[in-house]
Design an enzyme around this catalytic site. Structure first.
Site: not given
Ligand code: NAD
Length: 425
Positions: A113-115, A154
């Site tokens: 996943a990434k946000g 991140d």
């Protein structure tokens, strides 16, 4: 002669295209059937939100936030949240897929996943960032969860933001849930060894690759681009294992010393110099920092930003081995020439997976309610990194493909096999 505008890098890649071009080669080599290909190529969930936040001057500003879950076939999805001005859904989608492959390569039970939130954290106060982080967390309470989707830091975020995220999520749940996020401060359940984990994994991958190439670490010269978290620990740990770090660089420039740079001294200098190497006198300042990439060294470690090895400079790269500390430092166009030249690459999804591996350990420790020693964390992450390297190397021999494609093959094979057992609708 007047100023000449540098030509744009021709193959400056859209991260999604760059990921897909490698994905496509690997699925073809693997003979993946079309149905599974279609399942793996599209993200399973995308959530976009508008976040109204009260700024310090009383005005209300609306921020755009995203969370993309590429896959949860192997387990809960895992991936960072970035705060940057250029955050967009395409990039978040690519980075989410990248996380699926990275977790699968090192064989940890996570999907990808990434946000991201489109904002400029450097121009915001701590209070504004806190309110934004809490608003984002609130809007994602149905997405995040220790068994569903586990964010991490991140670009533009760190332990401070993860602490707010954990706190906001915990308030919503009415109980402390520290396993909902990793990269937390140590006192909130962060793991020992996390800070140096990515650089350490780069070192383990580099030594494993040197062994295959019969490069003796005691006779190896190394250039490291980027002297932040990843680059400085990678340089330090490789120097501790006998390698000569001939060049290092950061945003201030590149520094060369044929006889080897004292990395402890460079780290000490940087720590007392606002985080940069500017003015470092333990090496000679190179006239063009980009020349670090084409130095006559055995090993090149790009650990700064993406697309630094591209079609314009790849012909001049002299290293026998490239170990990718950064995400995406080599453009897809440069891959072909690297392969022609016979340079071995320990690709990003393998070489920089030490960080996510220790994040996984953080989550395991939170769930156990127990803290591991630094030695245990290091020993276990070293073993995972070495096993992953060996598996990728074996796949590269079996399929007769470069290491990068082999890493994708290992990852896609694992996810697709798991998918076949679990089944769809
Ligand atoms: P960081 O911000 O700590 O350090 C980045 C370093 O790169 C700094 O020294 C900066 O001055 C330097 N830099 C920036 N632009 C440069 C340029 N054009 N030329 C030379 N140096 C330049 O970041 P980091 O955490 O070390 O991350 C570096 C890379 O590794 C990124 O691609 C990141 O996505 C990737 N990565 C990081 C982790 C992690 O755990 N930190 C994990 C996986 C991948």
């Amino acid at each position: 002669m007047g100023y000449i505008e540098p030509a744009p890098i021709k193959d400056k890649a859209n991260p999604f295209e760059s990921m897909m071009s490698r994905f496509n080669i690997a699925t073809e080599a693997l003979g993946l059937d079309e149905e599974v290909y279609n399942v793996l190529k599209s993200p399973s969930k995308q959530v976009s939100v508008s976040l109204p936040v009260t700024m310090d001057d009383g005005s209300i500003k609306v921020f755009e936030g995203h969370r993309v879950i590429h896959s949860n076939i192997l387990g809960p999805s895992k991936g960072g949240v970035r705060y940057a001005m250029d955050v967009n859904i395409d990039e978040v989608k690519a980075l989410a897929a990248w996380m699926t492959w990275k977790c699968a390569v090192v064989d940890i039970p996570y999907g990808g996943a990434k946000g991201g939130i489109r904002c400029n954290p450097r121009e915001m106060s701590a209070g504004e960032i806190e309110r934004l982080t809490r608003a984002y967390t609130q809007s994602m309470t149905g997405v995040f969860g220790p068994d569903r989707d586990i964010p991490a830091p991140d670009m533009g975020t760190g332990p401070r933001e993860m602490a707010w995220l954990m706190d906001e999520y915990s308030r919503s749940m009415g109980t402390t849930v520290n396993a909902v996020v990793t990269g937390k401060p140590l006192v909130l359940g962060g793991s020992l060894g996390r800070v140096e984990a990515t650089g350490r994994g780069v070192m383990v991958s580099a030594l494993a690759a040197m062994e295959k190439l019969k490069i003796n670490p005691y006779h190896a010269s190394i250039a490291v681009q980027g002297f932040g978290n990843v680059g400085s620990y990678a340089a330090l740990l490789m120097a501790e294992r006998g390698c000569t770090i001939a060049a290092i660089s950061d945003i201030s420039g590149a520094y060369y010393n044929e006889n080897g740079i004292d990395i402890n001294k460079a780290i000490g200098y940087r720590n007392n110099n606002n985080g940069t190497l500017e003015g470092f006198d333990g090496a000679e300042l190179m006239s063009d920092p980009a020349d670090l990439l084409i130095l006559d060294v055995d090993v090149l470690v790009p650990a700064a930003v993406e697309d630094v090895i591209h079609s314009g400079n790849v012909d001049d790269v002299k290293a026998k081995l490239i170990v990718e500390g950064a995400n995406g430092p080599t453009s897809a166009e440069a891959d072909a020439i690297i392969n022609e030249k016979g340079i071995m690459v320990a690709p990003d999804i393998l070489a920089n997976a030490g960080g996510v591996t220790v994040s996984y350990f953080e989550w395991v420790q939170n769930r156990l309610g127990y803290k591991w020693t630094r030695e245990r964390v290091n020993r276990r992450s070293d073993r995972i990194m070495k096993d992953a390297f060996d598996k990728v190397y074996k796949a590269s021999q079996k399929y007769n493909v470069p290491m990068r494609i082999a890493a994708y093959i290992v990852a896609i094979d694992k996810v697709s096999e798991t998918y076949k057992y679990r089944g769809g609708f």
